[in-house]
Scaffold this motif. Structure first.
Motif, short mmCIF file in Angstrom:
data_model
loop_
_atom_site.label_atom_id
_atom_site.label_comp_id
_atom_site.label_asym_id
_atom_site.label_seq_id
_atom_site.Cartn_x
_atom_site.Cartn_y
_atom_site.Cartn_z
N SER A 42 0.83 -1.21 0.00
CA SER A 42 0.00 0.00 0.00
C SER A 42 0.86 1.26 0.00
CB SER A 42 -0.92 -0.01 1.23
OG SER A 42 -1.67 1.18 1.31
N LEU A 43 1.94 1.24 0.79
CA LEU A 43 2.84 2.38 0.85
C LEU A 43 3.52 2.61 -0.50
CD1 LEU A 43 4.23 4.58 2.52
CD2 LEU A 43 5.95 2.88 3.18
N LEU A 48 4.04 5.85 -5.42
CA LEU A 48 3.98 5.98 -6.87
C LEU A 48 2.92 6.99 -7.27
CD1 LEU A 48 4.88 5.02 -9.66
CD2 LEU A 48 3.19 3.17 -9.50
N SER A 49 1.79 6.97 -6.59
CA SER A 49 0.72 7.92 -6.88
C SER A 49 1.17 9.36 -6.63
CB SER A 49 -0.52 7.60 -6.04
OG SER A 49 -1.55 8.53 -6.28
N LYS A 163 -8.75 15.72 -9.49
CA LYS A 163 -9.07 14.32 -9.21
C LYS A 163 -7.91 13.63 -8.50
CE LYS A 163 -12.32 13.75 -13.05
NZ LYS A 163 -12.62 13.04 -14.31
N GLN A 164 -6.68 13.91 -8.95
CA GLN A 164 -5.52 13.29 -8.31
C GLN A 164 -5.34 13.78 -6.88
OE1 GLN A 164 -1.85 13.17 -10.49
NE2 GLN A 164 -2.82 12.81 -12.46
N VAL A 165 -5.54 15.07 -6.67
CA VAL A 165 -5.43 15.61 -5.31
C VAL A 165 -6.50 15.02 -4.41
CG1 VAL A 165 -5.63 17.72 -3.91
CG2 VAL A 165 -4.30 17.75 -6.03
N ASP A 166 -7.71 14.84 -4.94
CA ASP A 166 -8.79 14.28 -4.13
C ASP A 166 -8.54 12.83 -3.77
OD1 ASP A 166 -10.14 16.65 -4.04
OD2 ASP A 166 -11.64 16.14 -5.56
N PHE A 239 6.36 17.21 -0.03
CA PHE A 239 6.41 17.14 1.43
C PHE A 239 5.63 15.93 1.94
CE2 PHE A 239 4.59 18.40 5.60
CZ PHE A 239 5.77 18.56 6.31
N LEU A 240 4.46 15.67 1.37
CA LEU A 240 3.66 14.51 1.77
C LEU A 240 4.37 13.20 1.41
CD1 LEU A 240 0.11 15.71 0.67
CD2 LEU A 240 0.99 15.52 3.01
N LYS A 241 5.04 13.20 0.28
CA LYS A 241 5.79 12.00 -0.13
C LYS A 241 6.91 11.73 0.85
CE LYS A 241 8.49 10.11 -3.96
NZ LYS A 241 9.07 10.36 -5.31
#
Length: 249
Positions: A42-43, A48-49, A163-166, A239-241
């Motif tokens: 999952s990580l 990758l996303s 859509k990607q951000v959501d 930053f989230l990555k």
């Protein structure tokens, strides 16, 4: 030494003779391994996303910068035109305090990004219609028509980026155990169709005089601030990555 033949039954009886606590420990270890493998998978998918979202954000920003340069040359007569004093109060704020930005919750960070992108979509749609009106009046028809199509292409990219951000927002909410779902992307551009917002429609205030020059300045402000907003969005996603990578260490 006498060699004894191997029998499956002898193996079964040897495991059957194990204490119950030992068998239970092996069972829990197996469950833990399965959970660990699933978490790692999952990580990896989330990493990758996020990587793909960062790349796409940068790609959209490149297109916005090109359009901004062309817009300034065609509409303002100077591709190097720059005036940071011009603002539209209806656009998202770009400037943020570093400490506030660093410690903002992931869900809030992504929600602000999603809503900001949708606001820019609304402004792009509004200005694209103005360009079409100018085309219909015969003002710089060829240039306006080309710019209108370029605005349209950016709108489609912004829609996909929302859509990607959501998707990231939904994942962040799941991590904090929230049952609240992410807002559905409200930007579905289609020719001849107005913007349909799930929230209150953005009212674009006329903070500039309604002259032709002022209208052109308005388009410049929208593209200029969108460029800066995409820079911040890419930084947020990176930053989230990094935070996800630290969780996996």
């Amino acid at each position: 030494m006498t060699l004894r033949p191997f029998h499956a039954f002898s193996v079964f009886t040897s495991y059957s003779s194990c204490p119950l606590s030992q068998m239970s420990a092996w069972w829990w270890l197996a469950v833990l391994l399965v959970h660990l493998v699933a978490s790692c998978a999952s990580l990896a998918r989330q990493q990758l996303s996020l990587t793909n979202s960062v790349r796409f954000t940068r790609s959209v920003r490149t297109d916005v910068k090109k359009l901004l340069s062309r817009y300034k040359e065609q509409q303002l007569g100077d591709k190097h035109f720059e005036d940071r004093s011009l603002v539209l109060e209806t656009l998202p704020s770009i400037n943020t305090n570093y400490d506030s930005w660093l410690y903002i919750q992931d869900t809030e960070r992504l929600n602000v990004a999603s809503e900001g992108l949708q606001t820019f979509w609304t402004h792009l749609e509004s200005h694209r219609k103005l360009l079409n009106e100018d085309t219909n009046r015969g003002r710089r028809s060829v240039e306006d028509q080309s710019l209108s199509q370029s605005f349209w292409n950016i709108q489609i990219d912004i829609r996909d980026l929302v859509k990607q951000v959501d998707v990231q927002l939904n994942r962040a909410k799941l991590e904090v155990g929230s049952s609240e779902s992410a807002p559905c992307p409200s930007c579905e551009p289609s020719e001849g169709q107005t913007h349909r917002a799930t929230t209150k429609p953005v009212q674009i205030a006329e903070t500039l005089p309604s002259s032709l020059w002022a209208r052109r300045l308005k388009g410049y402000i929208i593209l200029r601030d969108l460029d800066r907003f995409l820079v911040r969005l890419a930084r947020d996603l990176i930053f989230l990555k990094a935070k996800q990578q630290n969780k996996g260490v």
